[in-house]
Write an enzyme that holds these catalytic residues in place. Structure first.
Site, PDB file in Angstrom:
ATOM      1  N   SER A  21       0.831  -1.216   0.000  1.00 49.19           N
ATOM      2  CA  SER A  21       0.000   0.000   0.000  1.00 49.19           C
ATOM      3  C   SER A  21       0.863   1.263   0.000  1.00 49.19           C
ATOM      4  O   SER A  21       0.582   2.225  -0.724  1.00 49.19           O
ATOM      5  CB  SER A  21      -0.897   0.032   1.245  1.00 49.19           C
ATOM      6  N   ARG A  25       1.515   4.214  -3.047  1.00 45.04           N
ATOM      7  CA  ARG A  25       1.271   5.627  -2.759  1.00 45.04           C
ATOM      8  C   ARG A  25       2.539   6.454  -2.895  1.00 45.04           C
ATOM      9  O   ARG A  25       2.476   7.640  -3.239  1.00 45.04           O
ATOM     10  CB  ARG A  25       0.678   5.766  -1.352  1.00 45.04           C
ATOM     11  N   GLY A  92      -6.026  -3.516  -8.005  1.00 45.11           N
ATOM     12  CA  GLY A  92      -7.181  -2.688  -7.658  1.00 45.11           C
ATOM     13  C   GLY A  92      -6.746  -1.343  -7.084  1.00 45.11           C
ATOM     14  O   GLY A  92      -7.380  -0.316  -7.339  1.00 45.11           O
ATOM     15  N   GLN A 165      -9.228   2.250  -0.341  1.00 46.29           N
ATOM     16  CA  GLN A 165      -9.049   2.606  -1.761  1.00 46.29           C
ATOM     17  C   GLN A 165     -10.042   3.685  -2.168  1.00 46.29           C
ATOM     18  O   GLN A 165      -9.680   4.649  -2.855  1.00 46.29           O
ATOM     19  CB  GLN A 165      -9.202   1.361  -2.636  1.00 46.29           C
ATOM     20  N   ASP A 309      -7.017  -8.021   4.626  1.00 42.94           N
ATOM     21  CA  ASP A 309      -6.220  -8.871   3.730  1.00 42.94           C
ATOM     22  C   ASP A 309      -5.671 -10.111   4.443  1.00 42.94           C
ATOM     23  O   ASP A 309      -5.192 -11.041   3.798  1.00 42.94           O
ATOM     24  CB  ASP A 309      -5.052  -8.071   3.134  1.00 42.94           C
ATOM     25  N   ARG A 340     -12.876 -14.183  -1.570  1.00 39.61           N
ATOM     26  CA  ARG A 340     -12.013 -14.885  -0.602  1.00 39.61           C
ATOM     27  C   ARG A 340     -12.794 -15.646   0.457  1.00 39.61           C
ATOM     28  O   ARG A 340     -12.214 -16.494   1.142  1.00 39.61           O
ATOM     29  CB  ARG A 340     -11.020 -13.895   0.043  1.00 39.61           C
ATOM     30  N   ARG A 382      -2.834 -13.984  -2.134  1.00 41.63           N
ATOM     31  CA  ARG A 382      -2.958 -14.288  -0.701  1.00 41.63           C
ATOM     32  C   ARG A 382      -3.551 -15.677  -0.461  1.00 41.63           C
ATOM     33  O   ARG A 382      -3.245 -16.313   0.546  1.00 41.63           O
ATOM     34  CB  ARG A 382      -3.769 -13.202   0.007  1.00 41.63           C
TER      35      ARG A 382
HETATM   36  C1  S3P Z   1      -5.696  -1.280   0.026  1.00 38.99           C
HETATM   37  C2  S3P Z   1      -6.928  -1.288   0.620  1.00 38.99           C
HETATM   38  C3  S3P Z   1      -7.721  -2.503   0.833  1.00 38.99           C
HETATM   39  C4  S3P Z   1      -6.862  -3.756   0.717  1.00 38.99           C
HETATM   40  C5  S3P Z   1      -5.969  -3.719  -0.487  1.00 38.99           C
HETATM   41  C6  S3P Z   1      -5.041  -2.511  -0.418  1.00 38.99           C
HETATM   42  C7  S3P Z   1      -5.007   0.012  -0.144  1.00 38.99           C
HETATM   43  O1  S3P Z   1      -8.743  -2.565  -0.135  1.00 38.99           O
HETATM   44  O2  S3P Z   1      -7.677  -4.903   0.671  1.00 38.99           O
HETATM   45  O3  S3P Z   1      -5.192  -4.896  -0.548  1.00 38.99           O
HETATM   46  O4  S3P Z   1      -3.791   0.017  -0.418  1.00 38.99           O
HETATM   47  O5  S3P Z   1      -5.672   1.050  -0.012  1.00 38.99           O
HETATM   48  P1  S3P Z   1     -10.172  -1.853   0.081  1.00 38.99           P
HETATM   49  O6  S3P Z   1      -9.957  -0.413   0.181  1.00 38.99           O
HETATM   50  O7  S3P Z   1     -10.982  -2.211  -1.131  1.00 38.99           O
HETATM   51  O8  S3P Z   1     -10.720  -2.465   1.337  1.00 38.99           O
END
Ligand code: S3P
Length: 423
Positions: A21, A25, A92, A165, A309, A340, A382
């Site tokens: 994460s 960023r 994502g 996210q 996660d 999952r 995962r």
């Molecule tokens: C993440 C937020 C989470 C997490 C993903 C990474 C992030 O997702 O499951 O692996 O880096 O902001 P969600 O915001 O959809 O919960």
């Protein structure tokens, strides 16, 4: 790939890969700030490389050199239209956060991903970005997504899902909007975006579940040191807890409190994990874990986003815990790289676990001895890593299909598992 029961305890020290994460960023903030950003200990795994390539396609100069990534930031306004569509692979985070950045840039961009990402819902970011003024459309609510940025206006948005996210996409758009944006979270989720806005010289206020940010801020390039990923450490925290006589030290793992739900839950279950050598500045510490028998627990409510996660590997731990573990309020697991809830239950059931799927989670009765079986990651990193750890405590041989999925977040996972004594 064939995996076997671990004949020996796990022992030794391990530096787990950098936080995914924060790595994403660091590229994004570097790209939209003025000046040079240097990222130390960047995670060179497939998802974060997708972020680098996406920003290169938008005209940002990013160099990957020994031990660091250097981003030559020239500010948000200098992002250029890409020459074609942008492939963000399995990521994502790249797609959703990038949509927030592109919402304020006045050109059209189309983002698409692999088969898994193209099945993941994007309405959750499209709705608030539309409210702020961006033009955004998809294949229904799924990728490919085409976005045309606009002059944005701040909004007040009460989030229907607890998602870092979605929150982050709105914050990136809010940085470019006229006026003030207020986000009300359903439950606090990982706060890396809020922390990095401040690290890069921006301002926002956070009061419990409410975040307020005023647009038109100026961000400046920074040095970022990425800590180890607690979501990657999680596999070894559980493995060393379950495999008798293990003693493992995981070096400099990120312990941001919005990410440490797994430490709370494992300690409630009876695990022996201690925190040492804390580095306050980088919110990191060594985690020392020794094997312990576990008891069942209940996991629900506000802790869910803090361990979202980690739920597949926590489910594996629960198969070995005495009693019935109930995981609820976790419907978000259905829209991850795979569903999952289903993949965890289906694959662990093949190995002898007693797991029932519920509409928002899992009920797991333990302890149940696991046996080797033919299992599959379903292309989900995962799930693949969780099953490789399951194989270490299962009698006989386990055959894992699509093991290469681990490259999304942890390219050296099998090497590290073997080095600590796994088979
Ligand atoms: C993440 C937020 C989470 C997490 C993903 C990474 C992030 O997702 O499951 O692996 O880096 O902001 P969600 O915001 O959809 O919960």
């Amino acid at each position: 790939m064939r995996l076997n029961f671990a004949q020996r305890p796990l022992a030794g020290e391990l530096t787990v890969p950098a936080d995914k994460s924060i790595s994403h960023r660091s590229i994004m903030f570097g790209a939209i700030s003025q000046g040079t950003t240097r990222v130390h200990n960047f995670l060179p795994a497939a998802d974060c490389l997708s972020t680098i390539e996406a920003f290169r396609a938008l005209g940002v100069t990013i160099k990957q050199q020994a031990g660091e990534v250097v981003i030559n930031g020239r500010g948000l306004k200098t992002l250029q239209p890409a020459t074609g569509t942008i492939d963000v692979g399995n990521s994502g985070t790249t797609m959703r956060l990038l949509l927030g950045i592109l919402a304020g840039r006045k050109f059209e961009t189309t983002l698409f991903g692999d088969a898994s990402l193209n099945r993941r819902p994007m309405e959750r970011v499209m709705t608030p970005l539309r409210q702020m003024g961006a033009k955004v459309s998809g294949h229904g609510e799924f990728p490919p997504i085409t976005i045309t940025g606009a002059d944005l206006t701040g909004i007040t948005y009460e989030m229907p899902v607890a998602s870092a996210q979605v929150k982050s996409a709105i914050l990136f758009a809010a940085l470019q909007a006229h006026g003030t944006t207020t986000i009300i979270e359903k439950a606090p989720s990982r706060n890396h975006t809020e922390e990095m806005i401040q690290q890069f010289g921006g301002q926002l206020t956070v009061e419990d579940k409410m975040i307020t940010l005023t647009g038109g801020q100026h961000l400046t390039g920074q040095e970022v040191t990425v800590p180890g990923d607690i979501s990657s450490a999680a596999f070894f925290l559980v493995a060393a807890t379950l495999i008798k006589n293990s003693h493992v030290t995981l070096k400099q793992v990120g312990i941001n409190p919005t990410r440490t739900g797994i430490l709370t839950v494992l300690s409630e279950m009876g695990a022996a994990i201690t925190t040492q050598q804390t580095d306050e500045k980088n919110q990191a510490a060594d985690l020392v874990v020794t094997s312990q028998p576990l008891c069942a627990t209940k996991i629900s409510g506000a802790i869910i986003p803090k361990l979202i996660d980690e739920l597949p590997i926590i489910a594996l731990a629960a198969t070995q815990a005495r009693g019935t573990t109930i995981i609820s309020d976790a419907e978000e697991l259905k829209v991850k790289e795979t569903n999952r809830i289903d993949t965890t239950a289906a694959e662990l059931t093949k190995m002898g676990a007693d797991i029932t799927v519920t509409p928002d989670g899992l009920i797991i009765n333990g302890p149940t001895p696991l046996h080797g079986a033919k299992v599959a990651s379903h292309g989900d990193h995962r799930i693949g890593m969780m099953l490789a750890i399951a194989a270490q405590i299962a009698t006989g041989e386990t055959e894992l299909a699509q093991p290469e999925a681990v490259k999304i977040s942890y390219p050296n996972f099998f090497h590290d598992l073997t080095r600590l004594g796994g088979d």
